[in-house]
Enzyme design. Sequence first.
Site, mmCIF file in Angstrom:
data_model
loop_
_atom_site.group_PDB
_atom_site.id
_atom_site.type_symbol
_atom_site.label_atom_id
_atom_site.label_comp_id
_atom_site.label_asym_id
_atom_site.label_seq_id
_atom_site.Cartn_x
_atom_site.Cartn_y
_atom_site.Cartn_z
ATOM 1 N N GLN A 79 0.840 -1.200 0.000
ATOM 2 C CA GLN A 79 0.000 0.000 0.000
ATOM 3 C C GLN A 79 0.875 1.250 0.000
ATOM 4 O OE1 GLN A 79 -3.186 -0.011 2.840
ATOM 5 N NE2 GLN A 79 -3.875 1.990 2.213
ATOM 6 N N PHE A 80 1.184 1.743 -1.188
ATOM 7 C CA PHE A 80 2.031 2.928 -1.313
ATOM 8 C C PHE A 80 1.378 4.158 -0.710
ATOM 9 C CE2 PHE A 80 -0.622 3.515 -5.006
ATOM 10 C CZ PHE A 80 -0.693 4.894 -5.181
ATOM 11 N N THR A 81 0.052 4.165 -0.576
ATOM 12 C CA THR A 81 -0.633 5.343 -0.050
ATOM 13 C C THR A 81 -0.327 5.598 1.427
ATOM 14 O OG1 THR A 81 -2.644 4.084 0.434
ATOM 15 C CG2 THR A 81 -2.502 5.160 -1.737
#
Length: 148
Positions: free
Chosen positions: A78-80
């Site tokens: 999850q890059f967010t």
Amino acid sequence: MRVILQRVAQASVKIDEKKISEIKNGLLLLVGFKDGDGQKEIDHLTHKVANVRVFSDEDGKMNLNIKQTGGAILSVSQFTLYAATRKGNRPSFTEAQAPELAEKNYHLFDMALKSEGLKVSEGVFGANMQVELVNDGPVTIIYDTEND
């Protein structure tokens, strides 16, 4: 490196309505990397996740780790987790690690967890996933290698 750890009664990942991974009792990990993250951060958070005592013992106290309960892990990239939100209304993701390196580190992290003897299921890096979970407790812990 950031990991959001949630103790779950169950969790799953779907892509296009097709379930690709599922666990029962265990941990859901949302995993993100920033520029500069590498093996040092992976090793540190592997140790933390493998040994965190968030499962109840016979007295109802959180004294057991996932190894002691035989639970499983569902790891989801999850890059967010590296969204910058100070300015404006649209998050910026410039702190997130480049996808090619982040994907490599994500798989290295999952392999490191497996080398600890843990059962690890995965999402699909870069995919649009639907994550379903039943948070048990609820228990949610945020790890950030800049603060540990």
